[in-house]
Design an enzyme around this catalytic site. Structure first.
Site, PDB file in Angstrom:
ATOM      1  N   HIS B 228       0.633  -1.162  -0.093  1.00  0.00           N
ATOM      2  CA  HIS B 228      -0.214  -0.044   0.006  1.00  0.00           C
ATOM      3  C   HIS B 228       0.790   1.222  -0.008  1.00  0.00           C
ATOM      4  O   HIS B 228       1.735   1.382  -0.636  1.00  0.00           O
ATOM      5  CB  HIS B 228      -0.896  -0.214   1.166  1.00  0.00           C
ATOM      6  CG  HIS B 228      -2.180   0.846   1.163  1.00  0.00           C
ATOM      7  ND1 HIS B 228      -2.527   1.713   0.106  1.00  0.00           N
ATOM      8  CD2 HIS B 228      -2.953   1.163   2.310  1.00  0.00           C
ATOM      9  CE1 HIS B 228      -3.397   2.550   0.519  1.00  0.00           C
ATOM     10  NE2 HIS B 228      -3.865   2.187   1.722  1.00  0.00           N
ATOM     11  N   HIS B 268      -2.644  -2.181 -10.248  1.00  0.00           N
ATOM     12  CA  HIS B 268      -3.364  -1.599  -9.328  1.00  0.00           C
ATOM     13  C   HIS B 268      -4.791  -2.584  -8.935  1.00  0.00           C
ATOM     14  O   HIS B 268      -4.962  -3.067 -10.286  1.00  0.00           O
ATOM     15  CB  HIS B 268      -4.008  -0.133  -9.583  1.00  0.00           C
ATOM     16  CG  HIS B 268      -4.531   0.412  -8.489  1.00  0.00           C
ATOM     17  ND1 HIS B 268      -5.751   0.587  -8.113  1.00  0.00           N
ATOM     18  CD2 HIS B 268      -3.851   1.296  -7.644  1.00  0.00           C
ATOM     19  CE1 HIS B 268      -5.900   1.079  -6.865  1.00  0.00           C
ATOM     20  NE2 HIS B 268      -4.898   1.734  -6.724  1.00  0.00           N
ATOM     21  N   ASP B 319       2.214   5.495  -7.092  1.00  0.00           N
ATOM     22  CA  ASP B 319       3.515   5.438  -6.116  1.00  0.00           C
ATOM     23  C   ASP B 319       4.769   5.525  -6.949  1.00  0.00           C
ATOM     24  O   ASP B 319       5.914   6.084  -6.621  1.00  0.00           O
ATOM     25  CB  ASP B 319       3.565   4.195  -5.556  1.00  0.00           C
ATOM     26  CG  ASP B 319       2.398   3.886  -4.638  1.00  0.00           C
ATOM     27  OD1 ASP B 319       2.197   4.737  -3.690  1.00  0.00           O
ATOM     28  OD2 ASP B 319       1.769   2.644  -4.721  1.00  0.00           O
TER      29      ASP B 319
END
Lengths: 383, 383
Positions: B228, B268, B319
């Site tokens: 995460h 994702h 990210d």
């Protein structure tokens, strides 16, 4: 606007939704049975100890004498808090909810644990952390309680069981063997309960491959709520309110239900009939009341139980008789939920280990039902 | 033994399981769209500020000038830490993971918050707590970073935006306006993302009627995991590893994938095509690289992106380019995830408010597949 990719109706409480296979415990809601690793809860309450039950939950088997001795010695050796954590506890708010203090201390333990930097999937490191946490929960709770009362924390004492040592650290007095024995069984009864909310929160946290301390910190915060672990304290507050009002339990139940409010300690998401832990705690509550000569708390509890059965058809859950039991043990009301945590950390750590062993990110969906097609405009153009 | 009352197959990751209706954000995984309260993320990134976006998330509408001014002033007034919390931070482990420190400090805030004892369903008290937490996340992260480096924390400065003030408190130097502007947009991009794992953990905790600080503490611990929020730091560690090895990005990708390992920052659970936040951050990464003259991090990131697209057909997620962006802003790698938290706390608090507004205990089931019919026996009779 509805989200076309998530068309199904929301299962807001995830009722009946199976999120994992588990070998740890079986909650048979229809028959009112609770089984840890194949052993009925009544059998363990009668014969086991918290230490043995914790190891059973972690390893899946009743330990050999040598294994249990080694585990117990590890727990004893790990009971003491590091000076750094004890220093932090000195800075906690004296009026803090003890569950907020426990949550903060458990999180702080995660900064100082010797294995803090280990990969969560390193099973041996995670087990070492688990043992430290199980060992230190009672120490944290007792130290916070003494500090908030302006007293010096009492360190753990060798040769005492997990339950007896907690009573020792809380009071600084020789624990009564019967009280310690009852607390030991109460810890067995609360140690594990399937995919309950706090355990689930621990697994949701662990499933991002966050560390054990993060997962257990989540679980403590989740247990704190009055719809979960916080309920046992609420039950005691209800009994104290009845005393204060000078009313009788049946009238209290009637007035509470008529006002559309909840009587705490009844009903359960899973148990449809009886919660098998309740009668064991009811017996403790009765026995401790008779021993001390203060029988009203148990008697009132029984009358509330009967009134709730007759008015709502609901049976008491684990929280209901734990209230009068812990009160009879001389434990402050706001430590009831921390005692639940002292026990449940065994189940939490077993579940987090199981989560790591077969991990999958737990990431559900929300169904979007909000606004659509808006465009940012300057202040002047906003309605 | 299978549990007959929970016969369905486990949905271990709750993929596609709808746990709530939400008006907060819409993640369109097929089209690669992210919408906050009806506004496309590109629109907000272009026009809004973190402060305005946070209030939009909480209230559902773009605020009037007066409302935003009042909210911004409240945030500014609440940025400073209480002495008690600052004292605790002084006792944190200097080598602690900053997410463990943030988790602990947020939990500690829950002991000292003026509304600590309020009913979680008291919406005004919960909102006051939410504003304090949003305001103080940057202060906690910056203070911890300075303390671990043996420096005195720098207090918040009036008249600076949320993003600029964070850079100020981190460095004690006048923040570069372009850097502050980029960080502001990065905070907008990370502020909310549907029922992601950390948000879900906050809601699981809140759903027992535990308090906001418990819920946000859970969320911080959940975000910490490498599957995460922890992923952005892992991306930067990958780039630094490529530099250290002196290899080229394509070779690194090949070797990592051939070894059966994961290249961080790709794919994702929800987005099937593009993560709409990635191109915005990619542009920042490029622009900051050119500004500083250190272009390799962005260039390598682009080459990894191409290699991953060609080898795995996976697109970068939020990210991936946040790593080279934050690195170019001079932020230490292990603060990348705390910055994610500084932003996401806006979405978390909005979700917890929504959970309280229509609460239901979140309590799924496990399917028992363990032992059955065992009986406790003394040590001598154990195998």
């Amino acid at each position: 606007m509805n989200d076309p990719t998530t068309p199904s109706a929301p299962a807001a409480g995830l009722e009946g939704v199976v999120v994992a296979e588990s070998e740890i415990s079986y909650v048979d809601g229809e028959a009112g049975r609770l089984v840890y690793r194949g052993y009925e809860i009544e059998d363990l309450a009668e014969n086991s100890t918290f230490e043995e039950t914790a190891l059973l939950l972690l390893d899946g088997e009743l330990p050999s004498r040598e294994s249990l001795t080694a585990f117990t010695e590890r727990l004893e050796a790990e009971r003491g808090l590091d000076d750094e954590v004890l220093d932090l506890l000195h800075g906690f708010a004296a009026d803090a909810d003890p569950m907020a203090a426990l949550r903060t201390a458990v999180s702080a333990e995660g900064m100082f644990d010797p294995d803090a930097g280990a990969d969560p999937l390193d099973g041996e490191a995670t087990r070492r952390k688990a043992i430290r946490l199980i060992a230190r929960f009672p120490t944290i709770v007792a130290a916070f309680d003494r500090l908030r009362n302006g007293r010096t924390p009492v360190g753990p004492r060798e040769g005492l069981s997990h339950a007896a040592n907690f009573l020792w650290m809380l009071s600084g007095e020789e624990p009564d063997p019967e009280a310690a024995g009852i607390l030991d069984v109460a810890l067995i009864l609360h140690a594990e309960h399937g995919m309950n909310a706090s355990t689930f929160s621990a697994r949701v946290t662990a499933a991002t491959l966050s560390d054990l301390h993060s997962a257990i910190t989540s679980a403590v915060g989740t247990l704190k709520g009055t719809l979960h672990g916080g309920a046992n304290a609420e039950v005691m507050r209800m009994l104290l309110e009845i005393e204060k009002r000078g009313t009788d339990p049946e009238t209290y139940v009637d007035e509470t239900l008529d006002a559309g409010k909840r009587v705490m300690g009844f009903g359960h998401r899973v148990y449809r009939t009886i919660d098998p832990r309740a009668p064991i705690l009811a017996e403790f509550s009765r026995r401790l009341g008779e021993k001390s000569g203060e029988t009203k708390w148990h008697a009132w509890s029984e009358r509330i139980r009967e009134a709730m059965e007759s008015r709502k058809g609901l049976a008491p859950n684990v929280d209901f008789f734990s209230a009068s039991t812990y009160h009879a043990l001389g434990i402050p009301v706001d430590l009831f939920t921390p005692i639940f945590a002292i026990s449940r950390v065994a189940g939490w750590t077993a579940h987090v280990e199981a989560q790591y062993a077969k991990n999958r990110l737990i990431r559900p969906r929300a169904r979007y039902v909000g606004a659509s097609g808006r465009t940012w405009v300057p202040f002047e153009e906003r309605r």
